[in-house]
Design a protein around this motif. Structure first.
Motif, PDB file in Angstrom:
ATOM      1  N   ASN A  65     -56.087 -37.573  85.722  1.00 40.73           N
ATOM      2  CA  ASN A  65     -54.886 -36.975  86.291  1.00 40.73           C
ATOM      3  C   ASN A  65     -53.699 -37.087  85.349  1.00 40.73           C
ATOM      4  OD1 ASN A  65     -55.792 -36.118  88.947  1.00 40.73           O
ATOM      5  ND2 ASN A  65     -56.039 -38.283  89.404  1.00 40.73           N
ATOM      6  N   SER A  66     -53.925 -37.655  84.174  1.00 38.78           N
ATOM      7  CA  SER A  66     -52.875 -37.827  83.173  1.00 38.78           C
ATOM      8  C   SER A  66     -53.387 -37.284  81.838  1.00 38.78           C
ATOM      9  CB  SER A  66     -52.506 -39.303  83.044  1.00 38.78           C
ATOM     10  OG  SER A  66     -53.652 -40.078  82.708  1.00 38.78           O
ATOM     11  N   GLU A  67     -52.545 -37.308  80.833  1.00 44.09           N
ATOM     12  CA  GLU A  67     -52.957 -36.804  79.530  1.00 44.09           C
ATOM     13  C   GLU A  67     -54.171 -37.594  79.024  1.00 44.09           C
ATOM     14  OE1 GLU A  67     -51.848 -34.081  77.820  1.00 44.09           O
ATOM     15  OE2 GLU A  67     -50.933 -33.783  79.786  1.00 44.09           O
ATOM     16  N   PRO A  68     -55.200 -36.898  78.550  1.00 44.98           N
ATOM     17  CA  PRO A  68     -56.425 -37.587  78.125  1.00 44.98           C
ATOM     18  C   PRO A  68     -56.245 -38.364  76.834  1.00 44.98           C
ATOM     19  CG  PRO A  68     -56.572 -35.235  77.686  1.00 44.98           C
ATOM     20  CD  PRO A  68     -55.305 -35.439  78.450  1.00 44.98           C
ATOM     21  N   PRO A  69     -57.092 -39.355  76.605  1.00 42.16           N
ATOM     22  CA  PRO A  69     -56.994 -40.163  75.378  1.00 42.16           C
ATOM     23  C   PRO A  69     -57.632 -39.460  74.190  1.00 42.16           C
ATOM     24  CG  PRO A  69     -58.826 -40.913  76.706  1.00 42.16           C
ATOM     25  CD  PRO A  69     -58.155 -39.841  77.504  1.00 42.16           C
ATOM     26  N   LYS A  70     -57.312 -39.950  72.995  1.00 40.08           N
ATOM     27  CA  LYS A  70     -57.984 -39.473  71.790  1.00 40.08           C
ATOM     28  C   LYS A  70     -59.430 -39.946  71.794  1.00 40.08           C
ATOM     29  CE  LYS A  70     -54.005 -39.144  68.681  1.00 40.08           C
ATOM     30  NZ  LYS A  70     -53.430 -39.586  67.373  1.00 40.08           N
ATOM     31  N   LEU A  71     -60.276 -39.166  71.185  1.00 37.47           N
ATOM     32  CA  LEU A  71     -61.697 -39.521  71.124  1.00 37.47           C
ATOM     33  C   LEU A  71     -61.966 -40.442  69.939  1.00 37.47           C
ATOM     34  CD1 LEU A  71     -63.265 -35.988  71.731  1.00 37.47           C
ATOM     35  CD2 LEU A  71     -62.979 -37.822  73.421  1.00 37.47           C
ATOM     36  N   PRO A  72     -62.871 -41.406  70.106  1.00 39.66           N
ATOM     37  CA  PRO A  72     -63.275 -42.237  68.964  1.00 39.66           C
ATOM     38  C   PRO A  72     -63.998 -41.390  67.917  1.00 39.66           C
ATOM     39  CG  PRO A  72     -63.983 -43.206  71.050  1.00 39.66           C
ATOM     40  CD  PRO A  72     -63.522 -41.812  71.353  1.00 39.66           C
ATOM     41  N   ALA A  73     -63.924 -41.800  66.667  1.00 42.81           N
ATOM     42  CA  ALA A  73     -64.563 -41.062  65.577  1.00 42.81           C
ATOM     43  C   ALA A  73     -66.053 -40.903  65.819  1.00 42.81           C
ATOM     44  CB  ALA A  73     -64.314 -41.775  64.252  1.00 42.81           C
ATOM     45  N   GLU A  74     -66.692 -41.928  66.387  1.00 39.71           N
ATOM     46  CA  GLU A  74     -68.142 -41.865  66.634  1.00 39.71           C
ATOM     47  C   GLU A  74     -68.496 -40.750  67.611  1.00 39.71           C
ATOM     48  OE1 GLU A  74     -71.767 -44.724  68.322  1.00 39.71           O
ATOM     49  OE2 GLU A  74     -69.666 -45.312  68.583  1.00 39.71           O
ATOM     50  N   ILE A  75     -67.681 -40.582  68.664  1.00 47.12           N
ATOM     51  CA  ILE A  75     -67.942 -39.532  69.648  1.00 47.12           C
ATOM     52  C   ILE A  75     -67.715 -38.155  69.032  1.00 47.12           C
ATOM     53  CG2 ILE A  75     -67.233 -38.583  71.879  1.00 47.12           C
ATOM     54  CD1 ILE A  75     -68.814 -41.215  72.009  1.00 47.12           C
ATOM     55  N   ILE A  76     -66.681 -38.041  68.213  1.00 51.51           N
ATOM     56  CA  ILE A  76     -66.425 -36.779  67.520  1.00 51.51           C
ATOM     57  C   ILE A  76     -67.601 -36.420  66.618  1.00 51.51           C
ATOM     58  CG2 ILE A  76     -64.960 -35.677  65.775  1.00 51.51           C
ATOM     59  CD1 ILE A  76     -62.614 -37.286  66.934  1.00 51.51           C
ATOM     60  N   GLU A  77     -68.096 -37.383  65.859  1.00 52.56           N
ATOM     61  CA  GLU A  77     -69.208 -37.135  64.935  1.00 52.56           C
ATOM     62  C   GLU A  77     -70.488 -36.767  65.691  1.00 52.56           C
ATOM     63  OE1 GLU A  77     -69.440 -40.716  62.688  1.00 52.56           O
ATOM     64  OE2 GLU A  77     -67.503 -40.419  61.704  1.00 52.56           O
ATOM     65  N   LYS A  78     -70.778 -37.481  66.772  1.00 52.99           N
ATOM     66  CA  LYS A  78     -71.989 -37.186  67.550  1.00 52.99           C
ATOM     67  C   LYS A  78     -71.916 -35.795  68.179  1.00 52.99           C
ATOM     68  CE  LYS A  78     -73.528 -41.846  68.901  1.00 52.99           C
ATOM     69  NZ  LYS A  78     -73.762 -42.772  70.040  1.00 52.99           N
ATOM     70  N   THR A  79     -70.731 -35.448  68.673  1.00 50.76           N
ATOM     71  CA  THR A  79     -70.558 -34.139  69.300  1.00 50.76           C
ATOM     72  C   THR A  79     -70.698 -33.024  68.275  1.00 50.76           C
ATOM     73  OG1 THR A  79     -69.099 -35.122  70.967  1.00 50.76           O
ATOM     74  CG2 THR A  79     -69.017 -32.725  70.705  1.00 50.76           C
ATOM     75  N   ALA A  80     -70.069 -33.194  67.111  1.00 50.58           N
ATOM     76  CA  ALA A  80     -70.185 -32.194  66.050  1.00 50.58           C
ATOM     77  C   ALA A  80     -71.640 -32.016  65.634  1.00 50.58           C
ATOM     78  CB  ALA A  80     -69.328 -32.602  64.855  1.00 50.58           C
ATOM     79  N   ALA A  81     -72.373 -33.131  65.541  1.00 47.64           N
ATOM     80  CA  ALA A  81     -73.777 -33.070  65.140  1.00 47.64           C
ATOM     81  C   ALA A  81     -74.620 -32.354  66.185  1.00 47.64           C
ATOM     82  CB  ALA A  81     -74.316 -34.476  64.905  1.00 47.64           C
ATOM     83  N   ARG A  82     -74.292 -32.568  67.474  1.00 48.23           N
ATOM     84  CA  ARG A  82     -75.062 -31.921  68.542  1.00 48.23           C
ATOM     85  C   ARG A  82     -74.822 -30.412  68.550  1.00 48.23           C
ATOM     86  NH1 ARG A  82     -79.811 -32.746  70.922  1.00 48.23           N
ATOM     87  NH2 ARG A  82     -79.839 -32.233  73.132  1.00 48.23           N
ATOM     88  N   TYR A  83     -73.573 -29.992  68.370  1.00 49.64           N
ATOM     89  CA  TYR A  83     -73.282 -28.559  68.249  1.00 49.64           C
ATOM     90  C   TYR A  83     -74.051 -27.964  67.061  1.00 49.64           C
ATOM     91  CZ  TYR A  83     -69.475 -27.885  71.653  1.00 49.64           C
ATOM     92  OH  TYR A  83     -68.726 -27.741  72.806  1.00 49.64           O
ATOM     93  N   ARG A  84     -74.024 -28.676  65.936  1.00 43.86           N
ATOM     94  CA  ARG A  84     -74.692 -28.191  64.734  1.00 43.86           C
ATOM     95  C   ARG A  84     -76.201 -28.098  64.940  1.00 43.86           C
ATOM     96  NH1 ARG A  84     -74.320 -25.119  60.512  1.00 43.86           N
ATOM     97  NH2 ARG A  84     -72.188 -25.900  60.184  1.00 43.86           N
ATOM     98  N   GLU A  85     -76.780 -29.070  65.617  1.00 45.16           N
ATOM     99  CA  GLU A  85     -78.235 -29.054  65.844  1.00 45.16           C
ATOM    100  C   GLU A  85     -78.624 -27.834  66.674  1.00 45.16           C
ATOM    101  OE1 GLU A  85     -81.803 -31.707  67.911  1.00 45.16           O
ATOM    102  OE2 GLU A  85     -79.751 -32.498  67.867  1.00 45.16           O
ATOM    103  N   GLY A  86     -77.876 -27.569  67.739  1.00 44.52           N
ATOM    104  CA  GLY A  86     -78.172 -26.405  68.555  1.00 44.52           C
ATOM    105  C   GLY A  86     -78.033 -25.110  67.772  1.00 44.52           C
ATOM    106  N   PHE A  87     -76.987 -25.033  66.964  1.00 44.60           N
ATOM    107  CA  PHE A  87     -76.779 -23.836  66.133  1.00 44.60           C
ATOM    108  C   PHE A  87     -77.920 -23.639  65.150  1.00 44.60           C
ATOM    109  CE2 PHE A  87     -75.292 -21.945  62.176  1.00 44.60           C
ATOM    110  CZ  PHE A  87     -74.735 -20.761  62.630  1.00 44.60           C
ATOM    111  N   ASP A  88     -78.300 -24.715  64.452  1.00 47.15           N
ATOM    112  CA  ASP A  88     -79.352 -24.613  63.438  1.00 47.15           C
ATOM    113  C   ASP A  88     -80.681 -24.189  64.056  1.00 47.15           C
ATOM    114  OD1 ASP A  88     -77.610 -25.299  61.438  1.00 47.15           O
ATOM    115  OD2 ASP A  88     -78.213 -27.402  61.353  1.00 47.15           O
ATOM    116  N   ARG A  89     -80.980 -24.699  65.241  1.00 48.80           N
ATOM    117  CA  ARG A  89     -82.250 -24.356  65.873  1.00 48.80           C
ATOM    118  C   ARG A  89     -82.266 -22.909  66.368  1.00 48.80           C
ATOM    119  NH1 ARG A  89     -84.402 -29.243  69.627  1.00 48.80           N
ATOM    120  NH2 ARG A  89     -86.019 -27.660  69.931  1.00 48.80           N
ATOM    121  N   LEU A  90     -81.121 -22.415  66.809  1.00 46.93           N
ATOM    122  CA  LEU A  90     -81.067 -21.052  67.325  1.00 46.93           C
ATOM    123  C   LEU A  90     -80.900 -20.015  66.217  1.00 46.93           C
ATOM    124  CD1 LEU A  90     -78.940 -21.203  70.593  1.00 46.93           C
ATOM    125  CD2 LEU A  90     -81.209 -20.202  70.351  1.00 46.93           C
ATOM    126  N   VAL A  91     -80.025 -20.304  65.279  1.00 48.74           N
ATOM    127  CA  VAL A  91     -79.617 -19.304  64.288  1.00 48.74           C
ATOM    128  C   VAL A  91     -80.212 -19.551  62.918  1.00 48.74           C
ATOM    129  CG1 VAL A  91     -77.602 -18.238  63.178  1.00 48.74           C
ATOM    130  CG2 VAL A  91     -77.468 -18.956  65.572  1.00 48.74           C
TER     131      VAL A  91
END
Length: 320
Positions: A293-319
């Motif tokens: 209900n308030s402004e969200p916190p910044k994401l830890p670097a580890e979560i950013i890296e894992k999320t970027a990798a997951r997007y990339r994995e899906g892209f690589d497998r599809l495209v």
């Protein structure tokens, strides 16, 4: 151009982009008329639109202060992949029109700002009169559809068999439209409600087109080991003459931000599945002390890296 004009142009170009500490592009401010969505900055080019996919990421109806580096470029490239399949008839048999003109930075824009941050993340698109409904197709039982089924045994007025489990594949894909909310959540509605708002002929055409796109895309994805659980499309009317206007698909299409992608070799109905999207972000936020209900916190670097990798994995497998 005099020295004062040159100074003004250089200054505006240097202020055109805002990045976070991880290098994610959070915002563009080109010297053109602009409107902003959760992820995309949309500029009016006169006859066409310039759609810029930033690296912004949202969760629980908030835009987070941290971005996912490279996310916008992946979304643009994936949309381009599917639009190309529509052009060559692999999807829709040549019956699907869309708004994409080019993914190159227009020369006129490149003269206004440094074009490098835009490369790979823009779509030059046709203007269209937007149909005010999201066209959602579900092939598997998850998300708001799963919750609705648990409550009533149906989704958007579509009755389903008893005894289905979470993430079960449906006997055939179903069309479950929703309203387009300017803020907050879209509202799931029945086909009849959509027909009252958009007209029965338009709604029937949208249902037919949406199911056609989903079924063809799901077949392509399955060949690459990916299940498309559900997706949402947006359509608009294109053409100057009312009599000649036709429905075309607009916005992004079949990306992890508009669809639920699962790995076929991990699929196990009866539980939630890992998605090729921002799942790491949602899980981290749920486990944090953020009250949503308030402004969200910044994401830890580890979560950013894992999320970027997951997007990339899906892209690589599809495209890839």
């Amino acid at each position: 151009m005099n020295s004062q004009d040159k100074s003004s142009q250089t200054s505006s170009a240097s202020d055109a982009y805002r990045f976070d500490s991880e290098g994610a592009l959070l915002e563009t401010q080109l010297p053109l008329p602009r409107r902003q969505g959760k992820v995309r900055d949309v500029y009016d080019l006169g006859d066409d639109l310039l759609i810029v996919s930033t690296d912004r990421i949202s969760a629980f109806d908030y835009i987070l202060p941290s971005g996912i580096p490279g996310k916008g470029a992946l979304l643009t490239a994936m949309s381009r992949f599917w639009f190309d399949r529509m052009d060559d008839g692999t999807i829709g048999g040549g019956k699907i029109g869309h708004h994409l003109i080019s993914t190159d930075v227009p020369e006129a824009v490149a003269k206004l700002v440094d074009p490098e941050p835009l490369r790979g993340r823009v779509m030059v698109a046709r203007k269209a009169e937007v149909v005010p409904f999201e066209c959602v197709v579900r092939g598997y039982l998850e998300g708001s559809g799963w919750r609705a089924y648990q409550d009533s045994g149906e989704i958007c007025g579509v009755k389903l068999p008893a005894g289905l489990r979470q993430c079960d594949q449906l006997a055939s894909p179903i069309f479950t439209p929703s309203t387009k909310a300017e803020a907050g959540h879209d509202e799931n509605v029945s086909f009849e409600v959509m027909a009252e708002g958009a007209g029965i002929e338009t709604s029937s055409s949208l249902r037919e087109l949406s199911l056609m796109i989903y079924q063809d895309a799901a077949r392509i994805a399955a060949e690459r080991g990916i299940l498309i659980a559900d997706t949402k499309f947006e359509f608009g009317w294109f053409g100057e003459d009312d009599a000649a206007k036709k429905l075309i698909i607009i916005d992004e299409v079949l990306t992890p931000d508009s669809s639920r992608f699962w790995s076929a070799d991990e699929y196990e109905p009866g539980r939630s599945q890992r998605s090729f999207d921002k799942q790491f972000v949602r899980e981290w936020l749920l486990a944090s002390d953020w009250d949503r209900n308030s402004e969200p916190p910044k994401l830890p670097a580890e979560i950013i890296e894992k999320t970027a990798a997951r997007y990339r994995e899906g892209f690589d497998r599809l495209v890839g």
